[in-house]
Design a protein around this motif. Structure first.
Motif, PDB file in Angstrom:
ATOM      1  N   LEU A 163       0.829  -1.204   0.000  1.00 33.62           N
ATOM      2  CA  LEU A 163       0.000   0.000   0.000  1.00 33.62           C
ATOM      3  C   LEU A 163       0.868   1.259   0.000  1.00 33.62           C
ATOM      4  N   ASN A 164       1.896   1.268   0.829  1.00 31.10           N
ATOM      5  CA  ASN A 164       2.774   2.446   0.945  1.00 31.10           C
ATOM      6  C   ASN A 164       3.531   2.720  -0.342  1.00 31.10           C
ATOM      7  N   ASN A 165       3.773   1.662  -1.132  1.00 27.32           N
ATOM      8  CA  ASN A 165       4.515   1.838  -2.382  1.00 27.32           C
ATOM      9  C   ASN A 165       3.601   1.915  -3.605  1.00 27.32           C
ATOM     10  N   ASP A 166       2.282   2.018  -3.348  1.00 26.19           N
ATOM     11  CA  ASP A 166       1.303   2.165  -4.421  1.00 26.19           C
ATOM     12  C   ASP A 166       1.433   1.043  -5.460  1.00 26.19           C
ATOM     13  N   ILE A 167       1.538  -0.198  -4.945  1.00 22.76           N
ATOM     14  CA  ILE A 167       1.656  -1.367  -5.813  1.00 22.76           C
ATOM     15  C   ILE A 167       0.311  -2.102  -5.833  1.00 22.76           C
ATOM     16  N   LYS A 168      -0.154  -2.458  -7.011  1.00 24.07           N
ATOM     17  CA  LYS A 168      -1.442  -3.147  -7.155  1.00 24.07           C
ATOM     18  C   LYS A 168      -1.307  -4.602  -6.704  1.00 24.07           C
ATOM     19  N   TRP A 169      -2.296  -5.075  -5.929  1.00 22.12           N
ATOM     20  CA  TRP A 169      -2.199  -6.439  -5.399  1.00 22.12           C
ATOM     21  C   TRP A 169      -3.593  -7.029  -5.177  1.00 22.12           C
ATOM     22  N   GLU A 170      -3.607  -8.356  -5.019  1.00 16.21           N
ATOM     23  CA  GLU A 170      -4.843  -9.055  -4.664  1.00 16.21           C
ATOM     24  C   GLU A 170      -4.474 -10.209  -3.724  1.00 16.21           C
ATOM     25  N   GLU A 171      -5.445 -10.630  -2.928  1.00 13.68           N
ATOM     26  CA  GLU A 171      -5.221 -11.778  -2.041  1.00 13.68           C
ATOM     27  C   GLU A 171      -6.432 -12.703  -2.091  1.00 13.68           C
ATOM     28  N   GLY A 172      -6.190 -13.983  -1.779  1.00 15.92           N
ATOM     29  CA  GLY A 172      -7.267 -14.964  -1.748  1.00 15.92           C
ATOM     30  C   GLY A 172      -7.675 -15.487  -3.114  1.00 15.92           C
ATOM     31  N   VAL A 173      -6.975 -15.038  -4.159  1.00 13.14           N
ATOM     32  CA  VAL A 173      -7.361 -15.427  -5.526  1.00 13.14           C
ATOM     33  C   VAL A 173      -6.203 -15.117  -6.477  1.00 13.14           C
ATOM     34  N   HIS A 174      -6.117 -15.858  -7.582  1.00 10.06           N
ATOM     35  CA  HIS A 174      -5.226 -15.497  -8.690  1.00 10.06           C
ATOM     36  C   HIS A 174      -6.113 -15.114  -9.872  1.00 10.06           C
ATOM     37  N   THR A 175      -6.162 -13.835 -10.217  1.00 10.27           N
ATOM     38  CA  THR A 175      -6.962 -13.404 -11.369  1.00 10.27           C
ATOM     39  C   THR A 175      -6.182 -13.711 -12.646  1.00 10.27           C
ATOM     40  N   HIS A 176      -6.639 -14.727 -13.334  1.00  8.91           N
ATOM     41  CA  HIS A 176      -5.956 -15.286 -14.507  1.00  8.91           C
ATOM     42  C   HIS A 176      -5.635 -14.212 -15.545  1.00  8.91           C
ATOM     43  N   GLU A 177      -6.626 -13.366 -15.858  1.00  8.52           N
ATOM     44  CA  GLU A 177      -6.448 -12.363 -16.920  1.00  8.52           C
ATOM     45  C   GLU A 177      -5.323 -11.380 -16.582  1.00  8.52           C
ATOM     46  N   GLU A 178      -5.260 -10.958 -15.314  1.00 14.15           N
ATOM     47  CA  GLU A 178      -4.233  -9.985 -14.902  1.00 14.15           C
ATOM     48  C   GLU A 178      -2.832 -10.600 -14.988  1.00 14.15           C
ATOM     49  N   ILE A 179      -2.721 -11.838 -14.534  1.00 17.08           N
ATOM     50  CA  ILE A 179      -1.409 -12.503 -14.506  1.00 17.08           C
ATOM     51  C   ILE A 179      -0.906 -12.763 -15.916  1.00 17.08           C
TER      52      ILE A 179
END
Length: 447
Positions: free
Chosen positions: A44-60
């Motif tokens: 959050l402090n480094n303004d990096i996009k992230w997700e948890e609890g899932v792997h979003t196939h399209e993004e990866i």
């Protein structure tokens, strides 16, 4: 803008994300589990996009390259599919190595056992010598985080086989291979040679200006060395044979190091960390230090005052004449062999956890000679029972550190040692070996 996807948001993944952001990549971090608060805060402090609890196939799959946590096997369907689509999948170590200044030296340590102790020992020597040095990799901070945060001249890196598997162009200036015994075979199709090949990636890409330091007494390393043509300078260390170059233990118990006809001597009894395994670690560290032209006096002083890492044969307390030792970091049979071999008193041995295809036969002699009782700390202890019933009179089961310590205390007598040295992974009852060790220490201190 090139896009990097990072799978896993632990120490390695978050470090890679910080470095990738610093180097101008579009970064996406994905973790199928729940992030630790400290890692979430960094992202959050480094303004990096992230997700948890899932792997979003399209993004990866938008990524030009994927950095994978060492804990994710290559056989996971997503990793297989990424490679089939021609998207490179690498380790955080491989990525970080691209951004180290060309003059910096990378000293890399691997082995089935002793790599954390040797890494910290070498870091201690280089620090005492006043060098601009950082330590990380599989211990402490990730390599990527170190590269992102500072401009170091030396990096001392502990590398696991899982990290080595994702390294392709990376090169160690000094590679140290301590030993190879069966471990993590579940990740290597239960083929020992696959694991051996993984460990030997430590020397890949080395040339005539680089150095390979290895254990002369290890038959697996020697057999593999005989198959290969090495270009780099090679130095061995031995507890059994007096060599002409490298490091060895003499008949009068001196560690002798000879590099470029410069000799260093030190009594084995002066080492801060005793035991045969620590003599090996000390010799490997001594060779690397002399290659880097560290003064002999600094090496001797550092080896005589080095304090071992937490959870590795760590003395906890003596309660009514019973010593308690925390060796929670012993997650394989060979590591536990070293621990039992160093026990000088009758021992109650606390073992167990997630068995990784262990063969306990190598422990039978030591268990007969030194172990008075076994406490099995795990959800399924059947294999331990089968291996040691008949060798010791008392084998008990426990499902918590508190219960295990209580049983050990009751089984032990004054002058005994209660040793936690599991020979197994921890994640059936604990998050990791650190949590297992810390709960053991807390339980001991509450006796």
């Amino acid at each position: 803008m090139r896009r990097i996807a990072i799978l896993g948001a632990g120490e390695s993944g978050v470090g890679a994300a910080i470095l990738a952001k610093k180097e101008g990549f579009d970064v996406w971090v994905s973790d199928r589990g729940k992030l630790k608060d400290k890692h979430r805060e960094v992202l959050l402090n480094n303004d990096i996009k992230w997700e948890e609890g899932v792997h979003t196939h399209e993004e990866i799959f938008k990524a030009d390259e994927v950095i994978k946590s060492p804990g994710i096997p290559d056989t996971v369907p997503m990793i297989v599919e990424l490679r089939e689509k021609g998207i490179p999948v690498i380790s955080e170590i491989e990525f970080a190595g691209r951004y180290v200044k060309p003059t910096a030296k990378k000293i890399c340590i691997t082995g089935s056992n002793g790599k954390t102790t040797t890494t910290m020992m070498l870091y201690h020597i280089l620090s005492q010598a006043g060098l601009n040095v950082a330590v990380g990799g599989n211990v402490g901070k990730s390599f990527a985080a170190l590269v992102a945060e500072g401009d170091y001249d030396y990096y001392v890196l502990e590398l696991s086989s899982f990290q080595l598997d994702g390294m392709f162009d990376f090169k160690a200036d000094i590679a140290i291979l301590l030993n190879i015994t069966p471990d993590h075979l579940d990740r290597y199709d239960y083929k020992f040679q696959n694991y051996v090949d993984s460990k030997f990636r430590i020397v890949q890409n080395q040339g005539p200006d680089d150095v390979f330091i290895y254990n002369y007494d290890d038959p697996t390393i020697q057999a593999e060395n005989n198959k290969r043509n090495f270009k780099q300078r090679m130095y061995a260390f031995s507890h059994e044979v007096e060599l002409t170059e490298g490091a060895w233990v003499t008949t009068n118990k001196q560690i002798q190091t000879n590099i470029n006809n410069q000799q260093t001597n030190m009594s084995i009894h002066e080492l801060a960390q005793q035991g045969k395994h620590n003599a090996y670690n000390s010799m490997a560290s001594s060779i690397a230090s002399r290659v880097l032209e560290i003064r002999k006096e600094i090496i001797r002083e550092s080896l005589s005052d080095f304090q071992n890492v937490e959870h590795r044969l760590e003395f906890v307390a003596s309660v009514h004449g019973i010593d308690f030792i925390n060796d929670s970091k012993a997650t394989n049979v060979n590591s536990t062999w070293y621990a039992l071999e160093s026990m000088q008193k009758p021992t109650i041995w606390i073992a167990g956890g997630v068995d990784k295809g262990n063969d306990y036969t190598m422990l039978e002699g030591l268990v007969k000679d030194r172990v008075e009782g076994i406490v099995c700390l795990g959800k399924d202890n059947s294999k331990l029972h089968k291996a040691f019933e008949g060798l010791v009179e008392n084998i008990w089961d426990a499902t918590s550190a508190e219960e295990a310590v209580g049983l050990g205390y009751r089984l032990a007598k004054k002058g005994y040692t209660v040793l936690l040295s599991p020979a197994c992974a921890s994640f059936d009852l604990f998050e990791n070996y650190e949590e297992r060790g810390n709960k053991f220490k807390r339980a001991v201190r509450s006796l």
